[in-house]
Design a protein around this motif. Structure first.
Motif, PDB file in Angstrom:
ATOM      1  N   THR A  81       0.849  -1.193   0.000  1.00 45.28           N
ATOM      2  CA  THR A  81       0.000   0.000   0.000  1.00 45.28           C
ATOM      3  C   THR A  81       0.879   1.235   0.000  1.00 45.28           C
ATOM      4  OG1 THR A  81      -1.675  -1.167   1.308  1.00 45.28           O
ATOM      5  CG2 THR A  81      -1.828   1.228   1.243  1.00 45.28           C
ATOM      6  N   ASP A  82       0.489   2.230  -0.782  1.00 47.43           N
ATOM      7  CA  ASP A  82       1.181   3.518  -0.754  1.00 47.43           C
ATOM      8  C   ASP A  82       0.874   4.189   0.580  1.00 47.43           C
ATOM      9  OD1 ASP A  82       2.031   6.177  -1.068  1.00 47.43           O
ATOM     10  OD2 ASP A  82       1.466   6.259  -3.175  1.00 47.43           O
ATOM     11  N   LEU A  83       1.890   4.486   1.333  1.00 42.25           N
ATOM     12  CA  LEU A  83       1.740   5.115   2.643  1.00 42.25           C
ATOM     13  C   LEU A  83       0.860   6.353   2.579  1.00 42.25           C
ATOM     14  CD1 LEU A  83       2.586   5.671   5.609  1.00 42.25           C
ATOM     15  CD2 LEU A  83       4.643   6.755   4.698  1.00 42.25           C
ATOM     16  N   ASN A  84       0.993   7.122   1.501  1.00 40.15           N
ATOM     17  CA  ASN A  84       0.264   8.373   1.398  1.00 40.15           C
ATOM     18  C   ASN A  84      -1.221   8.201   1.120  1.00 40.15           C
ATOM     19  OD1 ASN A  84       2.523  10.228   1.717  1.00 40.15           O
ATOM     20  ND2 ASN A  84       3.242   9.378  -0.212  1.00 40.15           N
ATOM     21  N   HIS A  85      -1.655   6.973   0.847  1.00 38.45           N
ATOM     22  CA  HIS A  85      -3.067   6.723   0.568  1.00 38.45           C
ATOM     23  C   HIS A  85      -3.794   6.067   1.739  1.00 38.45           C
ATOM     24  CE1 HIS A  85      -2.074   6.572  -4.030  1.00 38.45           C
ATOM     25  NE2 HIS A  85      -1.984   7.783  -3.516  1.00 38.45           N
ATOM     26  N   ILE A  86      -3.065   5.705   2.775  1.00 40.44           N
ATOM     27  CA  ILE A  86      -3.694   5.001   3.895  1.00 40.44           C
ATOM     28  C   ILE A  86      -4.818   5.836   4.494  1.00 40.44           C
ATOM     29  CG2 ILE A  86      -3.324   4.131   6.237  1.00 40.44           C
ATOM     30  CD1 ILE A  86      -0.515   3.254   5.326  1.00 40.44           C
ATOM     31  N   GLY A  87      -4.594   7.128   4.617  1.00 44.41           N
ATOM     32  CA  GLY A  87      -5.606   7.991   5.204  1.00 44.41           C
ATOM     33  C   GLY A  87      -6.912   7.995   4.447  1.00 44.41           C
ATOM     34  N   THR A  88      -6.834   7.925   3.119  1.00 45.33           N
ATOM     35  CA  THR A  88      -8.040   7.898   2.301  1.00 45.33           C
ATOM     36  C   THR A  88      -8.908   6.703   2.666  1.00 45.33           C
ATOM     37  OG1 THR A  88      -6.844   8.936   0.480  1.00 45.33           O
ATOM     38  CG2 THR A  88      -8.919   7.846  -0.063  1.00 45.33           C
ATOM     39  N   TYR A  89      -8.258   5.554   2.808  1.00 43.23           N
ATOM     40  CA  TYR A  89      -8.994   4.337   3.140  1.00 43.23           C
ATOM     41  C   TYR A  89      -9.518   4.380   4.572  1.00 43.23           C
ATOM     42  CZ  TYR A  89      -7.335   2.163  -1.169  1.00 43.23           C
ATOM     43  OH  TYR A  89      -7.092   1.867  -2.485  1.00 43.23           O
ATOM     44  N   VAL A  90      -8.696   4.848   5.500  1.00 42.47           N
ATOM     45  CA  VAL A  90      -9.113   4.876   6.900  1.00 42.47           C
ATOM     46  C   VAL A  90     -10.335   5.773   7.083  1.00 42.47           C
ATOM     47  CG1 VAL A  90      -8.433   5.550   9.234  1.00 42.47           C
ATOM     48  CG2 VAL A  90      -6.836   4.280   7.800  1.00 42.47           C
ATOM     49  N   ALA A  91     -10.356   6.896   6.369  1.00 44.04           N
ATOM     50  CA  ALA A  91     -11.512   7.784   6.480  1.00 44.04           C
ATOM     51  C   ALA A  91     -12.798   7.085   6.070  1.00 44.04           C
ATOM     52  CB  ALA A  91     -11.282   9.031   5.625  1.00 44.04           C
ATOM     53  N   ARG A  92     -12.733   6.267   5.042  1.00 37.45           N
ATOM     54  CA  ARG A  92     -13.914   5.512   4.624  1.00 37.45           C
ATOM     55  C   ARG A  92     -14.268   4.449   5.672  1.00 37.45           C
ATOM     56  NH1 ARG A  92     -15.173   5.592  -1.017  1.00 37.45           N
ATOM     57  NH2 ARG A  92     -16.869   4.124  -0.502  1.00 37.45           N
ATOM     58  N   ILE A  93     -13.258   3.778   6.167  1.00 36.40           N
ATOM     59  CA  ILE A  93     -13.473   2.662   7.093  1.00 36.40           C
ATOM     60  C   ILE A  93     -14.143   3.126   8.381  1.00 36.40           C
ATOM     61  CG2 ILE A  93     -12.276   0.994   8.568  1.00 36.40           C
ATOM     62  CD1 ILE A  93     -10.174   0.782   6.254  1.00 36.40           C
ATOM     63  N   ILE A  94     -13.657   4.226   8.951  1.00 36.72           N
ATOM     64  CA  ILE A  94     -14.173   4.633  10.258  1.00 36.72           C
ATOM     65  C   ILE A  94     -15.552   5.252  10.175  1.00 36.72           C
ATOM     66  CG2 ILE A  94     -11.873   4.911  11.230  1.00 36.72           C
ATOM     67  CD1 ILE A  94     -12.194   7.923  10.944  1.00 36.72           C
ATOM     68  N   ALA A  95     -15.999   5.589   8.956  1.00 31.82           N
ATOM     69  CA  ALA A  95     -17.338   6.142   8.781  1.00 31.82           C
ATOM     70  C   ALA A  95     -18.347   5.073   8.356  1.00 31.82           C
ATOM     71  CB  ALA A  95     -17.310   7.257   7.740  1.00 31.82           C
TER      72      ALA A  95
END
Length: 383
Positions: free
Chosen positions: A240-254
């Motif tokens: 996984t590209d480190l810089n994209h982890i946040g994009t996925y986490v934002a979806r996951i936690i919502a």
């Protein structure tokens, strides 16, 4: 660098927001960001080939996709790109240790409109409960040395009525008994479940930033490690590209589907040999990089691990053997036991992020390689 779509272009952390789909505006996400000597710890982790802080870009977690998420809180060492905080459509606070109040990183947060709160992950449960009061989602991204110290703030999360806790995982999936650090993380998961705190466990595979061979111009202290092939090289691994982890986490936690579940984030699944072939082809330095390949057999890796454990037993205070153990255990898990695969993650009960969010574009390792080798110094890709 190609960025995944965020769906938000605003600046500044306004207290009230007009959210899409008529979601009500929400107040005060909170992040805690105690700088636990992050530069020193980053260098120590780098020496062992270990991602030093999976939460390094956690501030992105709060700026991607679903920006109406209530009350986020981070507890970590992230020397993150703090300007991303300006896009969060709510107030953000950072928990900073008293001795870190005058640090430049703290001042950068303050100038970004972040409320600075004084505290520490090792504060009493009572004090941490006050810090977490009103928080809906708590995300922990502590450094590896503090994984076991999350219990107090998790107890506080329960006392404060936090609706979802994300402990510090953000690494590769696996079973107990292989990696000491993973065993600590799994113990924290069990603690959360026994305590009855709502949770989501998130792993991310291996970073793309640590998956490609480095050219001579790289300043990375991991250069030799990243040119190494363990075993026969045919093992598959999630990256996984480190810089994209946040994009996925934002979806996951919502997402209510991910509550009380484990989720595996990944963008590509490749073999070691494929990572080397991609690097050699995309870099334009194929012959030079191929000549730098180092091969380490499974037996040799196990011997290295045994030697590191013996050295650690002789002098538990010496950090070098401890780091060597962690690095060797990662390589053993990923490349010899092949634990970092989608098949294994599903066996362990993880939800597949690509199945959850098929609308999100995947970034292949080859796409990332084009960005990586275009850098003046690829060694700074994971900085």
């Amino acid at each position: 660098m190609r960025q995944l779509p965020t769906g938000y272009s605003g600046a500044g952390p306004p207290m009230q927001v007009q959210c899409p789909r008529k979601v009500p505006a929400v107040p005060e996400p909170v992040t805690t960001n105690p700088p636990y000597g992050h530069v020193r710890e980053k260098n120590l982790h780098a020496a062992a080939g270990i991602p030093w802080d999976a939460g390094i870009n956690l501030h992105r977690y709060m700026t991607q996709q679903r920006r109406c998420q209530k009350h986020l809180i981070q507890c970590g060492t992230a020397e993150a790109k703090n300007d991303d905080l300006l896009e969060v459509p709510a107030r953000v606070a950072a928990l900073v240790r008293p001795e870190s109040l005058s640090k430049p990183a703290t001042e950068t947060l303050r100038r970004s409109g972040v409320e600075i709160r004084v505290g520490d992950i090792n504060d009493s449960v009572e004090k941490l409960t006050e810090t977490l009061t009103g928080v809906d989602v708590f995300i922990s991204t502590v450094t590896g040395w503090l994984v076991e110290e999350q219990k107090g703030i998790i107890r506080a999360a329960k006392a404060a009525g936090v609706k979802r806790v994300i402990p510090c995982d953000f690494a590769t999936p696996g079973d107990k008994g292989v990696q000491g650090l993973l065993d600590q993380k799994l113990a924290i998961r069990e603690f959360i479940q026994e305590l009855g705190v709502p949770y989501t466990f998130i792993d991310v595979g291996w970073w793309m930033q640590l998956s490609l061979p480095h050219p001579d111009r790289s300043s990375s202290p991991l250069k030799n490690i990243l040119n190494t092939v363990y075993g026969d090289g045919d093992d598959r691994m999630l990256v996984t590209d480190l810089n994209h982890i946040g994009t996925y986490v934002a979806r996951i936690i919502a997402d209510p589907r991910t509550l009380n579940q484990a989720v595996i984030i990944w963008e590509d699944e490749v073999t070691q040999l494929e990572t080397r072939e991609i690097g050699e082809r995309v870099s334009g330095e194929g012959d030079a990089l191929k000549a730098k390949r180092i091969y380490v057999s499974a037996d040799a890796l196990k011997q290295e691990l045994a030697q590191a454990k013996a050295a650690h037993a002789k002098d538990p205070a010496d950090m070098a053997p401890k780091l060597a153990i962690a690095g060797a255990e990662y390589m053993l898990s990923i490349h010899i036991l092949e634990e970092n695969t989608l098949k294994n993650a599903k066996r362990l009960g993880y939800l597949d992020v690509q199945e959850l969010y098929p609308d999100m574009p995947k970034h292949t390792l080859e796409e990332y390689a084009k960005e990586f080798y275009a850098m003046e110094d690829p060694g700074k890709a994971d900085a």
